[in-house]
Design an enzyme around this catalytic site. Structure first.
Site, PDB file in Angstrom:
ATOM      1  N   MET A  43      -7.219   6.135   3.016  1.00 54.24           N
ATOM      2  CA  MET A  43      -7.356   7.262   2.097  1.00 54.24           C
ATOM      3  C   MET A  43      -6.140   7.444   1.188  1.00 54.24           C
ATOM      4  O   MET A  43      -6.141   8.326   0.334  1.00 54.24           O
ATOM      5  CB  MET A  43      -7.577   8.556   2.894  1.00 54.24           C
ATOM      6  CG  MET A  43      -8.854   8.575   3.704  1.00 54.24           C
ATOM      7  SD  MET A  43     -10.331   8.452   2.645  1.00 54.24           S
ATOM      8  CE  MET A  43     -10.157   9.928   1.654  1.00 54.24           C
ATOM      9  N   ARG A  44      -5.110   6.619   1.371  1.00 57.71           N
ATOM     10  CA  ARG A  44      -3.912   6.799   0.550  1.00 57.71           C
ATOM     11  C   ARG A  44      -4.223   6.602  -0.928  1.00 57.71           C
ATOM     12  O   ARG A  44      -3.661   7.274  -1.790  1.00 57.71           O
ATOM     13  CB  ARG A  44      -2.815   5.843   1.017  1.00 57.71           C
ATOM     14  CG  ARG A  44      -1.495   6.055   0.276  1.00 57.71           C
ATOM     15  CD  ARG A  44      -0.378   5.199   0.829  1.00 57.71           C
ATOM     16  NE  ARG A  44       0.118   5.714   2.096  1.00 57.71           N
ATOM     17  CZ  ARG A  44       0.038   5.075   3.246  1.00 57.71           C
ATOM     18  NH1 ARG A  44      -0.536   3.884   3.300  1.00 57.71           N
ATOM     19  NH2 ARG A  44       0.524   5.597   4.355  1.00 57.71           N
ATOM     20  N   ALA A  45      -5.129   5.675  -1.239  1.00 55.78           N
ATOM     21  CA  ALA A  45      -5.469   5.417  -2.640  1.00 55.78           C
ATOM     22  C   ALA A  45      -6.055   6.665  -3.293  1.00 55.78           C
ATOM     23  O   ALA A  45      -5.727   6.995  -4.441  1.00 55.78           O
ATOM     24  CB  ALA A  45      -6.449   4.255  -2.738  1.00 55.78           C
ATOM     25  N   VAL A  89      -3.155   9.286  -3.819  1.00 54.22           N
ATOM     26  CA  VAL A  89      -2.228   8.891  -4.880  1.00 54.22           C
ATOM     27  C   VAL A  89      -2.901   8.985  -6.245  1.00 54.22           C
ATOM     28  O   VAL A  89      -2.297   9.436  -7.224  1.00 54.22           O
ATOM     29  CB  VAL A  89      -1.700   7.463  -4.625  1.00 54.22           C
ATOM     30  CG1 VAL A  89      -0.923   6.948  -5.836  1.00 54.22           C
ATOM     31  CG2 VAL A  89      -0.819   7.438  -3.392  1.00 54.22           C
ATOM     32  N   ASP A 147       0.814  -1.212   0.000  1.00 55.33           N
ATOM     33  CA  ASP A 147       0.000   0.000   0.000  1.00 55.33           C
ATOM     34  C   ASP A 147       0.847   1.260   0.000  1.00 55.33           C
ATOM     35  O   ASP A 147       0.416   2.312  -0.471  1.00 55.33           O
ATOM     36  CB  ASP A 147      -0.924  -0.007   1.221  1.00 55.33           C
ATOM     37  CG  ASP A 147      -1.832   1.208   1.262  1.00 55.33           C
ATOM     38  OD1 ASP A 147      -2.611   1.388   0.316  1.00 55.33           O
ATOM     39  OD2 ASP A 147      -1.749   1.985   2.231  1.00 55.33           O
TER      40      ASP A 147
END
Length: 707
Positions: A277-279, A282, A196
């Protein structure tokens, strides 16, 4: 761009058939804050070639002349060597390669021991992260790198800074790196938490188009025969690409991400049920970089689609058995839920395609070589992706049960009638079938007794290069990789000087190295009788489930598991020792059973595998679990040959024999086999699918050993 006196690298624009890979690398170079690229794929697919070629097309950098970190003099970067007001210079963008055996102090930097011990000054010595600032940090075989080092690299890539608090050093310096890692999934997987942290991921496979493969070979041969001349053929297209990258780097700061665009990105990420929330972040950054690369001032549907194909597949993997990939039909439905507004300024959008057709992008936007072929640096074309709409049954079952805390499935009370494989077959082949594994379950930790010295892992106690300090090694007696114990070194120097011997400063003879205790990785090798006498289908289903469960646990704890089966007239390694769950699921799916029992051949194959693994790594400890009823019916004198091998077993490995003999009258052959091998004998009544794991745990737990 080639350094003076060095051979030119393979031109980036000469790459053939790697559209998705080159696009991901370009976007990450435009916006390093994306978080880097993980390149997964089989060997021989130009992964390393593409990464090294990228560095040659990156624009030159202005750097402060006296800065150890190569900072941009026109940008405030809170540098320990700043503020930068003196003259500046230019240099090519750096490509720093991180070897698998690198230590943490070499990566993050540490106390300069030479100056600390010789001059008494606590000075920071920059590491590879400082050297790679504003450049590319390339990690080949990143899945073989120790987890804590991967954490350090990904933290630096995400934060853009490296903070060091160790050995009396407290410093924070800029480390804006484009992190690129390559890996072959067959050699082991990264943990989902580490997957991730990579911004983008690409799966690379060799083309099956004969014309494209021939072109790859032709260009490779031409480059090897005349590297300088080959590079000159693509010099113009390389220069054009460099200029386009520089323009995109400036333009990406001004790309608009309006509320509607962010809403669409959030809908796509939520629709694929990714964690955290990283997706979303990015994907937004990647879409902006893609828009800048295409010369747009605002993000369009095509940019979001291209970004999602690179940023989401690896974030959908909930368990090791889940196949990577993205359902592109679902992606298009999520993108089309709300119509996209017309681009600002009216008229048609510069690129209204979905990125699937290379003709969607004008030829002048795709850098080409002098022979006119596309360099594959444009948007994604037809990436080889898995289809999550039709998942593998094993994958879906794992996702449902992997988080279960139960010890295993209930023991079966009955199964198919046992087949006597010693009965004559009348010249006809014995029936052969296959059994499928049940849902894997959570296994208790497999921990060998005693203290080993194997490769670092998360399993059994061992003396490793990293861990809790439990003592010191005198100089000259330390194992490779042992860290210097600064306090013990100074204490030894003080004690020597108190006796009036030697110089007043610290010498090499005063050095002391830490004895550190951590955990090691182990090998569990299961040898399974797959003959007809094993009550075939249900028994083999239990064995497969146990192996998959052990492998799942090994994946989480960095262990290795192997499987040997014997049936008919021979034995085979059904699953070579591995930590790759993908390879395990594929090998175990169609494991056959039936036929006679070649026990001697099975034991011989086990001995060969153990010996081979010991040659590869003499420090790795192994446990062999033999699952059999003890019969030997294949060949003449089968039982005598098996007993002879068992008598010679000696200290081949720690062994457990699981007795699968059933019925009212028992011959005790498995118990005799265990006695001859000096192994522990476990009746089948104590074994189900979960029982194999419990036997291994009971056999190796410290509490049992103490008893």
């Amino acid at each position: 761009m080639t350094r003076p006196g060095s051979m030119p690298s393979y031109p980036f624009t000469a790459l053939v058939g790697a559209d998705e890979l080159t696009t991901a690398l370009v976007l990450s170079a435009i916006a390093p804050e994306i978080g880097g690229v993980l390149v997964r794929g089989e060997k021989g697919t130009a992964k390393s070639t593409a990464v090294r070629a990228l560095s040659s097309v990156l624009p030159e950098q202005h750097v402060a002349r006296d800065c150890r970190f190569g900072c941009d003099p026109e940008r405030s970067e809170d540098c320990p060597d700043g503020p930068h007001s003196g003259p500046s210079t230019t240099r090519p963008a750096r490509l720093v390669e991180l070897p698998v055996g690198a230590t943490e102090d070499r990566v993050v930097g540490s106390l300069d021991l030479r100056r600390a011990l010789g001059e008494g000054e606590a000075t920071y010595q920059p590491g590879l992260l400082a050297e790679a600032h504003r450049g590319i940090l390339y990690v080949d075989e990143v899945n073989l790198l120790h987890d804590h080092l991967v954490d350090v690299l990904l933290d630096a890539a995400a934060m853009g800074r490296n903070t060091v608090e160790r050995d009396g050093v407290s410093i924070s310096h800029p480390a804006r790196i484009t992190l690129v890692g390559t890996m072959n999934p067959e050699e082991g997987e990264l943990r989902p938490q580490l997957l991730d942290r990579f911004g983008l991921t690409v799966h690379v496979a060799a083309s099956r188009d004969p014309h494209e493969r021939a072109e790859v070979v032709r260009r490779r041969l031409d480059s090897d025969a005349d590297p300088v001349g080959f590079a000159a053929r693509f010099a113009e297209s390389e220069a054009e690409l460099t200029q386009r990258l520089a323009t995109a780097r400036e333009a990406v700061r001004h790309v608009r991400l309006d509320a509607g665009t962010l809403q669409t990105i959030a809908r796509v990420c939520a629709g694929f049920d990714v964690d955290g929330m990283r997706a979303d972040i990015v994907t937004a950054r990647t879409a902006a970089a893609h828009a800048a690369w295409q010369g747009r001032e605002s993000v369009t549907r095509a940019d979001i689609r291209a970004a999602a194909l690179l940023s989401l597949p690896h974030r959908r993997r909930r368990a090791p058995f889940d196949a990577p990939g993205l359902d592109e039909d679902l992606l298009d439905r999520l993108l089309d839920e709300e119509p996209e507004d017309d681009p600002p300024g009216g008229g048609e959008a510069p690129d209204d395609g979905d990125g699937d057709d290379p003709q969607d992008t004008p030829p002048q936007d795709r850098p080409t070589g002098q022979d006119g072929r596309s360099s594959t640096t444009d948007g994604p074309t037809s990436p080889p992706r898995g289809n999550s709409a039709d998942p593998d049954p094993a994958s879906s079952s794992t996702e449902q049960e992997v988080s279960s805390d139960r010890e295993g499935p209930p023991s079966p009370e009955s199964g198919p009638e046992e087949t006597d494989d010693s009965a004559p077959t009348g010249g006809m082949a014995a029936p052969v079938g296959t059994a499928s594994a049940e849902q894997p379950y959570r296994a208790r930790r497999l921990e060998l007794a005693g203290v080993g010295a194997g490769p670092s892992g998360r399993r059994s106690p061992a003396l490793t290069p990293r861990g809790r300090t439990v003592g010191v090694h005198p100089t000259g007696q330390e194992p490779a990789g042992s860290p210097v114990h600064l306090t013990a070194t100074l204490r030894a120097s003080a004690a020597r000087r108190a006796t009036g011997l030697g110089p007043a400063r610290v010498t090499g003879a005063d050095l002391r190295h830490a004895v550190t205790r951590g955990r090691e990785a182990n090998l569990v090798l299961l040898a399974v009788d797959a003959s007809g006498s094993m009550a075939a289908r249900k028994r083999m289903s239990e064995v497969k489930t146990a192996v998959l469960s052990l492998l799942l646990d090994a994946y989480q704890r960095r262990d290795r598991v192997g499987l040997i089966t014997f049936r008919g007239t021979g034995a085979e390694v059904a699953l070579p020792p591995t930590s790759s769950v993908d390879a395990a699921a594929a090998r175990l799916a169609d494991l056959p059973h039936g036929g006679r029992t070649p026990l001697a051949e099975g034991l011989s194959e086990v001995a060969r595998v153990v010996a081979r693994e010991r040659v590869r790594d003499r420090t790795q400890r192994a446990l062999v679990v033999i699952v059999t009823d003890g019969r030997a019916t294949a060949g003449t004198d089968a039982l005598v040959r098996a007993q002879r091998i068992a008598d010679a077993w000696g200290s081949t490995a720690e062994t457990v024999v699981v007795d699968c003999e059933s019925g009212r009258f028992r011959m005790g052959l498995a118990a005799d086999l265990a006695g001859r091998m000096g192994a522990e004998h476990i009746p089948l009544e104590q074994v189900a699918a979960s029982g194999l794991v419990e036997i291994v745990t009971d056999r190796t737990s410290p509490r049992r050993s103490a008893a």
